[in-house]
Design a protein around this motif. Structure first.
Motif, PDB file in Angstrom:
ATOM      1  N   ALA A 249      20.868  27.591 -11.720  1.00 59.18           N
ATOM      2  CA  ALA A 249      19.530  27.704 -12.295  1.00 59.18           C
ATOM      3  C   ALA A 249      19.572  27.322 -13.767  1.00 59.18           C
ATOM      4  O   ALA A 249      20.465  27.750 -14.510  1.00 59.18           O
ATOM      5  CB  ALA A 249      19.001  29.128 -12.138  1.00 59.18           C
ATOM      6  N   LEU A 250      18.594  26.525 -14.190  1.00 64.05           N
ATOM      7  CA  LEU A 250      18.434  26.145 -15.590  1.00 64.05           C
ATOM      8  C   LEU A 250      17.132  26.758 -16.077  1.00 64.05           C
ATOM      9  O   LEU A 250      16.059  26.439 -15.563  1.00 64.05           O
ATOM     10  CB  LEU A 250      18.411  24.627 -15.726  1.00 64.05           C
ATOM     11  N   MET A 251      17.222  27.664 -17.066  1.00 61.21           N
ATOM     12  CA  MET A 251      16.063  28.443 -17.466  1.00 61.21           C
ATOM     13  C   MET A 251      15.825  28.364 -18.968  1.00 61.21           C
ATOM     14  O   MET A 251      16.718  28.050 -19.749  1.00 61.21           O
ATOM     15  CB  MET A 251      16.231  29.901 -17.051  1.00 61.21           C
ATOM     16  N   GLY A 252      14.579  28.668 -19.352  1.00 61.44           N
ATOM     17  CA  GLY A 252      14.187  28.680 -20.751  1.00 61.44           C
ATOM     18  C   GLY A 252      12.684  28.640 -20.847  1.00 61.44           C
ATOM     19  O   GLY A 252      11.990  28.287 -19.883  1.00 61.44           O
ATOM     20  N   GLU A 253      12.155  29.001 -22.003  1.00 65.78           N
ATOM     21  CA  GLU A 253      10.718  28.936 -22.210  1.00 65.78           C
ATOM     22  C   GLU A 253      10.244  27.487 -22.162  1.00 65.78           C
ATOM     23  O   GLU A 253      11.046  26.549 -22.256  1.00 65.78           O
ATOM     24  CB  GLU A 253      10.345  29.572 -23.553  1.00 65.78           C
ATOM     25  N   ASN A 254       8.920  27.296 -22.035  1.00 70.22           N
ATOM     26  CA  ASN A 254       8.374  25.947 -22.100  1.00 70.22           C
ATOM     27  C   ASN A 254       8.722  25.323 -23.440  1.00 70.22           C
ATOM     28  O   ASN A 254       8.579  25.956 -24.486  1.00 70.22           O
ATOM     29  CB  ASN A 254       6.860  25.967 -21.911  1.00 70.22           C
TER      30      ASN A 254
ATOM     31  N   ILE B  99      15.355  24.563 -11.478  1.00 67.88           N
ATOM     32  CA  ILE B  99      14.562  24.967 -12.632  1.00 67.88           C
ATOM     33  C   ILE B  99      13.353  25.745 -12.137  1.00 67.88           C
ATOM     34  O   ILE B  99      12.560  25.245 -11.344  1.00 67.88           O
ATOM     35  CB  ILE B  99      14.093  23.742 -13.449  1.00 67.88           C
ATOM     36  N   SER B 100      13.218  26.983 -12.581  1.00 68.75           N
ATOM     37  CA  SER B 100      12.096  27.812 -12.157  1.00 68.75           C
ATOM     38  C   SER B 100      11.884  28.919 -13.173  1.00 68.75           C
ATOM     39  O   SER B 100      12.811  29.317 -13.882  1.00 68.75           O
ATOM     40  CB  SER B 100      12.359  28.419 -10.777  1.00 68.75           C
ATOM     41  N   HIS B 101      10.637  29.414 -13.242  1.00 73.47           N
ATOM     42  CA  HIS B 101      10.333  30.573 -14.069  1.00 73.47           C
ATOM     43  C   HIS B 101      10.185  31.838 -13.221  1.00 73.47           C
ATOM     44  O   HIS B 101       9.885  32.902 -13.757  1.00 73.47           O
ATOM     45  CB  HIS B 101       9.031  30.343 -14.850  1.00 73.47           C
TER      46      HIS B 101
ATOM     47  N   ASP C 186      12.813  20.689 -10.120  1.00 77.18           N
ATOM     48  CA  ASP C 186      12.061  21.189 -11.271  1.00 77.18           C
ATOM     49  C   ASP C 186      10.800  21.887 -10.772  1.00 77.18           C
ATOM     50  O   ASP C 186       9.853  21.231 -10.343  1.00 77.18           O
ATOM     51  CB  ASP C 186      11.711  20.025 -12.211  1.00 77.18           C
ATOM     52  N   GLU C 187      10.795  23.215 -10.768  1.00 77.88           N
ATOM     53  CA  GLU C 187       9.681  24.025 -10.273  1.00 77.88           C
ATOM     54  C   GLU C 187       9.275  23.604  -8.850  1.00 77.88           C
ATOM     55  O   GLU C 187       8.106  23.319  -8.577  1.00 77.88           O
ATOM     56  CB  GLU C 187       8.465  23.922 -11.211  1.00 77.88           C
ATOM     57  N   PRO C 188      10.213  23.579  -7.902  1.00 72.44           N
ATOM     58  CA  PRO C 188       9.885  23.053  -6.568  1.00 72.44           C
ATOM     59  C   PRO C 188       8.945  23.932  -5.765  1.00 72.44           C
ATOM     60  O   PRO C 188       8.322  23.458  -4.812  1.00 72.44           O
ATOM     61  CB  PRO C 188      11.253  22.958  -5.885  1.00 72.44           C
ATOM     62  N   THR C 189       8.831  25.225  -6.097  1.00 73.19           N
ATOM     63  CA  THR C 189       7.997  26.128  -5.297  1.00 73.19           C
ATOM     64  C   THR C 189       6.654  26.418  -5.951  1.00 73.19           C
ATOM     65  O   THR C 189       5.926  27.291  -5.490  1.00 73.19           O
ATOM     66  CB  THR C 189       8.724  27.467  -5.052  1.00 73.19           C
ATOM     67  N   ALA C 190       6.310  25.698  -7.018  1.00 76.59           N
ATOM     68  CA  ALA C 190       5.104  26.023  -7.783  1.00 76.59           C
ATOM     69  C   ALA C 190       3.850  26.046  -6.915  1.00 76.59           C
ATOM     70  O   ALA C 190       2.944  26.836  -7.151  1.00 76.59           O
ATOM     71  CB  ALA C 190       4.930  25.031  -8.932  1.00 76.59           C
TER      72      ALA C 190
END
Length: 498
Positions: free
Chosen positions: A28-33, A190-192, A159-163
């Motif tokens: 997982a690659l995470m961080g704020e916008n 990549i997900s929040h 990159d956010e595949p489940t949005a």
């Protein structure tokens, strides 16, 4: 990837960033916008070229000059913003540029057969000959995933595949991911969504302000620790309480709204100062109701009343003139003019305010207004003249919110307001919505995240298959919402309230 630097005009996106991926790992690659996640992955996938740093593939230095070269090296990417050709079929989108041919002629039968094989492997019921434009956002996302799978990548970036996916579709995606892991594919995720990160990933790397913060094991690291790494501070568990608005005047009333099977006899009202949440499964009709109210889609029947007066809304222009603003679930397609700068995007619905004699725009006033909302919403941009397309997804979302705040609409419809937005920015959006409610705005929030609906809403309207099946108080349970979200017939309360 080590020592990766990347700058754009007026902003340094990456500084000495690094990332490591192992075969058969979900990392997982995470961080704020604006943290640099997508930029780093676009460098790996050949979309951008790095200014400095080293990329090693199988231990050997590699130059990735283009997306095609990345694909040839076994690197696939599913972008956060959909990149499909809407007038082509699902199968044509999957194999564009790689179509099977027979005697030099496009073999449509083989094209559709190969696409169907991928859909079958995903347990996805989808006709490969359907035109993408006719699909829901969720189905379009699944076509993007199928396209990435078709390359048989060794490295797959999601990159956010489940949005835009519902719970059942997410479960299918995770089954696909686990199968790919077993085959030795390395997956960058990549997900929040913190619950997803804990469920699916092996390690987590956190970035902040374009720099590497650290890498931790997913299973052993508390969510609070990951969030603290992302935002550089500890977020409190503040609960936002919407004031009781039972006696406030009704700002918006919808009576007997109909549009085919998408919207079936929907009636509800929203009072001044109230946040009305809309919950339901994917395809329940929530977005369709919002678009019909806003005039983006034609309704077959039904009435819309604003502040006690019936209004005729046939177009979005009519809705805006009636004091209604709408933040779409697809900000790129419907919310922004991506080729224009931040200033012009914020000012678009309010141009008459900035138009002087002879139709000349007051650039100074537009600039000052844009700067005010950039500060208020903490929009990360080097200036108000930055093109909207160059902002991160979350900051693009804030620009859309800013334009409706500037317009000062009395009624605001927020469709998935925090999709693709990090936890810190979500907190800011929640505070903003409650501030607007306290100012007397009537707010509709459509969200696929039940905790978000429960956290924000004074009341909750639940839909299933185009119908309103019930209303619940904001303090209800997720189980009660899901009961109504799977109940095809309206509750007695809704029948009698119609």
């Amino acid at each position: 990837m080590t020592g990766i630097d990347k700058s754009f005009p007026g902003v340094r996106a990456l500084s000495q960033a690094r990332f490591q991926l192992l075969p058969g790992e979900v990392h997982a690659l995470m961080g704020e916008n604006g943290a640099g996640k997508s930029t780093l992955m676009k460098i790996l996938s050949g979309v951008y070229q790095r200014d400095a740093g080293t990329i090693l593939l199988d231990g050997r230095p590699s130059e990735i000059a283009s997306p095609r070269e990345a694909q040839d090296r076994g690197i696939g990417i599913i972008h956060q913003e959909l990149a499909l050709m809407r007038d082509l079929t699902a199968a044509q989108n999957i194999f564009i540029g790689r179509e099977p041919r027979r005697f030099g002629i496009l073999d449509e039968r083989a094209l559709n057969r190969d696409a169907q094989a991928i859909f079958d492997s995903m347990n996805l019921r989808l006709d490969p000959t359907v035109v993408v434009e006719s699909l829901t956002i969720a189905k379009q996302q699944m076509v993007e995933i199928a396209k990435a799978l078709s390359y048989r990548s060794r490295v797959l970036i999601m990159d956010e595949p489940t949005a835009a996916l519902n719970d059942a579709e997410i479960a299918e995606l995770f089954a696909i991911i686990n199968r790919l892991k077993a085959e030795g594919v390395g997956i960058v995720y990549i997900s929040h969504k913190m619950d997803e990160i804990k469920r699916i990933s092996d390690r987590v790397t956190v970035m902040r302000d374009g720099e590497y913060v650290g890498t931790v094991p997913a299973a052993e690291t508390p969510i609070e620790t990951i969030i603290s790494m992302m935002v550089g501070r500890t977020l409190g568990s503040e609960t936002f309480v919407v004031p009781n608005t039972a006696d406030a005047p009704v700002a918006l009333e919808v009576r007997n709204l109909n549009r085919g099977r998408e919207i079936r006899d929907v009636s509800f009202s929203v009072r001044q100062g109230e946040i009305l949440g809309f919950a339901g499964l994917m395809g329940a009709g929530r977005t369709e109701v919002a678009r019909a109210i806003f005039g983006a889609d034609r309704r077959e029947s039904g009435e819309i009343w604003v502040h006690g007066k019936r209004v005729g809304i046939s177009t979005p222009r009519d809705a805006v003139a009636s004091g209604i603003g709408y933040l779409s679930e697809d900000r790129k397609l419907f919310g922004l003019a991506t080729g224009l700068d931040v200033r012009n995007n914020i000012a678009l619905p309010s141009l008459e305010r900035f138009t002087g004699p002879g139709g000349i725009l007051n650039d100074a006033a537009m600039r000052d207004a844009a700067r005010g909302y950039i500060r208020q919403l903490s929009i990360k941009t080097p200036s108000e003249t930055q093109e909207a397309r160059l902002l991160s997804g979350g900051n693009q979302q804030k620009v859309v919110i800013a334009k409706w705040l500037l317009r000062d609409c009395d009624i605001l419809i927020f469709d998935e307001p925090t999709r693709g937005i990090d936890v810190g920015a979500k907190t800011e959006i929640y505070k903003l919505l409650n501030t607007l409610a306290a100012q007397g705005k009537a707010i509709i929030v459509i969200s696929s995240e039940l905790p978000e609906v429960l956290r924000l809403s004074h009341r909750i309207a639940v839909m299933c298959e185009g119908r309103l099946t019930g209303f619940l108080p904001g303090g209800t349970s997720q189980e009660e919402i899901m009961r109504l979200a799977t109940q095809r017939e309206p509750s007695m309360q809704v029948r009698h309230a119609g």
